[in-house]
Design an enzyme around this catalytic site. Sequence first.
Site, PDB file in Angstrom:
ATOM      1  N   ARG A  56       0.621  -1.197   0.033  1.00  0.00           N
ATOM      2  CA  ARG A  56       0.027  -0.408  -0.015  1.00  0.00           C
ATOM      3  C   ARG A  56       0.525   1.642   0.051  1.00  0.00           C
ATOM      4  O   ARG A  56       2.052   1.147  -0.034  1.00  0.00           O
ATOM      5  CB  ARG A  56      -0.736  -0.133   1.830  1.00  0.00           C
ATOM      6  CG  ARG A  56      -0.395  -0.976   2.513  1.00  0.00           C
ATOM      7  CD  ARG A  56       0.171   0.422   3.281  1.00  0.00           C
ATOM      8  NE  ARG A  56       0.361   1.616   3.285  1.00  0.00           N
ATOM      9  CZ  ARG A  56       1.104   2.439   3.483  1.00  0.00           C
ATOM     10  NH1 ARG A  56       2.251   2.247   4.078  1.00  0.00           N
ATOM     11  NH2 ARG A  56       1.025   3.736   3.824  1.00  0.00           N
ATOM     12  N   GLY A  57       0.146   2.576   0.032  1.00  0.00           N
ATOM     13  CA  GLY A  57       1.061   3.746  -0.644  1.00  0.00           C
ATOM     14  C   GLY A  57       1.045   4.093  -1.828  1.00  0.00           C
ATOM     15  O   GLY A  57       1.568   3.571  -2.052  1.00  0.00           O
ATOM     16  N   ASP A 245      -1.673  10.897  -2.206  1.00  0.00           N
ATOM     17  CA  ASP A 245      -1.734   9.620  -3.357  1.00  0.00           C
ATOM     18  C   ASP A 245      -2.286  10.436  -4.864  1.00  0.00           C
ATOM     19  O   ASP A 245      -2.318   9.585  -5.864  1.00  0.00           O
ATOM     20  CB  ASP A 245      -3.399   9.038  -2.724  1.00  0.00           C
ATOM     21  CG  ASP A 245      -3.142   8.263  -0.806  1.00  0.00           C
ATOM     22  OD1 ASP A 245      -2.788   8.633  -0.300  1.00  0.00           O
ATOM     23  OD2 ASP A 245      -2.945   7.438  -1.666  1.00  0.00           O
ATOM     24  N   LYS A 256      -4.791  10.261   2.997  1.00  0.00           N
ATOM     25  CA  LYS A 256      -5.146   9.434   4.414  1.00  0.00           C
ATOM     26  C   LYS A 256      -6.846   9.996   4.992  1.00  0.00           C
ATOM     27  O   LYS A 256      -6.294  11.253   5.262  1.00  0.00           O
ATOM     28  CB  LYS A 256      -4.389   8.194   5.099  1.00  0.00           C
ATOM     29  CG  LYS A 256      -5.083   7.549   5.949  1.00  0.00           C
ATOM     30  CD  LYS A 256      -5.649   6.475   5.282  1.00  0.00           C
ATOM     31  CE  LYS A 256      -4.972   5.565   4.897  1.00  0.00           C
ATOM     32  NZ  LYS A 256      -5.741   5.048   3.764  1.00  0.00           N
TER      33      LYS A 256
HETATM   34  O1  MRU Z   1      -4.219   3.268   2.133  1.00  0.00           O
HETATM   35  P1  MRU Z   1      -2.858   3.318   1.622  1.00  0.00           P
HETATM   36  O2  MRU Z   1      -2.167   2.728   3.527  1.00  0.00           O
HETATM   37  O3  MRU Z   1      -2.703   3.083   0.473  1.00  0.00           O
HETATM   38  O4  MRU Z   1      -2.787   4.557   2.127  1.00  0.00           O
HETATM   39  C1  MRU Z   1      -1.630   5.673   1.879  1.00  0.00           C
HETATM   40  C2  MRU Z   1      -1.486   6.632   2.358  1.00  0.00           C
HETATM   41  O5  MRU Z   1      -2.250   8.098   2.314  1.00  0.00           O
HETATM   42  C3  MRU Z   1      -0.095   7.600   2.106  1.00  0.00           C
HETATM   43  O6  MRU Z   1      -0.283   8.644   2.773  1.00  0.00           O
HETATM   44  C4  MRU Z   1      -0.236   8.042   0.690  1.00  0.00           C
HETATM   45  O7  MRU Z   1       0.049   7.179  -0.502  1.00  0.00           O
HETATM   46  C5  MRU Z   1       1.377   8.897   0.514  1.00  0.00           C
HETATM   47  S1  MRU Z   1       2.700   7.180   0.514  1.00  0.00           S
HETATM   48  C6  MRU Z   1       4.214   7.610   0.256  1.00  0.00           C
END
Ligand code: MRU
Length: 355
Positions: A56-57, A245, A256
Amino acid sequence: LRRLKDYGNDKMLLTVRWENGTLILIDQTKLPTRLVYVKYNKYQDVANAIKSLIVRGAPAIGVAAAFGLCLAAFQSKAKSTSGLISDLKVAYARLKSTRPTAVNLAWALDIIMKKATEGTSVDQIRNEILDRSLRMANDDIAINKRIGQNGAQLISKNEVILTHCNAGSLATVGYGTALGVIRAAKDDGKRIQVIATETRPVMQGSRLTAFELTHDGIDVRLIPDTAVGHIMYQDTISRVIVGADRVLKTGHVFNKIGTYQIAALARRHSIPFYVAAPISTFDSKSKLDDIVIEQRDRNEVIKIGNKIIAPQDVKVLNPAFDITPPELITGIITEKCVLKAPYKTNIHKLLNSNR
Ligand code: MRU
């Protein structure tokens, strides 16, 4: 053997890597108790890994999906380029459907598909898309290091920096965006303390950020999401840095769930609020209403682990992301520069200079 370049830090967690025709991911659902690496040989399994948050990320899912397309190319029995492209289109649709909000997923898949359509033989397409994916993975770390350097210049010694979710090595191929800035500041000899929010309901802050920073010997304190206002009121936070994102051309930042309320509280307390994101996270085409905010399973909210913590039949809202408006953002740290308001004009300039 094709492997990621060694960036001089043997201890750095490599979230996504390719070895001997196999994609290797850290299974983030097992953290923080177990550091488990899982091998993938089928794109369908990579799609499931993205959907179930094993990886994820935003940047990490983009690169994992690119390697997913490479696996699809190796899985395909096609003898002609048109046969291979039609198999890749099926894999592209499956991988792209996994998560809607982070733009890096579509960004990475589009780059690899474009590369594939330029190929003139089945073998050439396979080699070219693998080379392009490996380059994307290596570039991710190099770009994060540049974001880190640009961001570190803003930071004084002895800062206390609040971050939300996980925008670190575990959200990228390695090094991280928001946590990359903190790593670079620390490498410059500045003493930094990090305040990490738990990030309910999936707990990326406690399971991942607290794990990653502890793993790397960076001073971190974990707080409940509900403590942000109070900690800011106590005048202990010098800065907020989060990842993104998707960043729209207007400067609206999708990140997030919980990011928006942190930004609003930071403004209330005159604390600078920064976003760290690579240019691949900018979406120059979409409007605010075009973006789908992922709604996740109710079980994430009514349970902690296997324990039920709410009436089983309660109605639940579980949006995974929120939108922070540009007026709450002090700056957006990219690999090229630190963007400031007016965001519309400055993002336009940055994206055009990047063509
Ligand atoms: O649901 P996730 O864990 O994929 O969400 C991740 C985030 O919101 C991060 O802050 C975002 O992807 C930036 S990562 C460099």
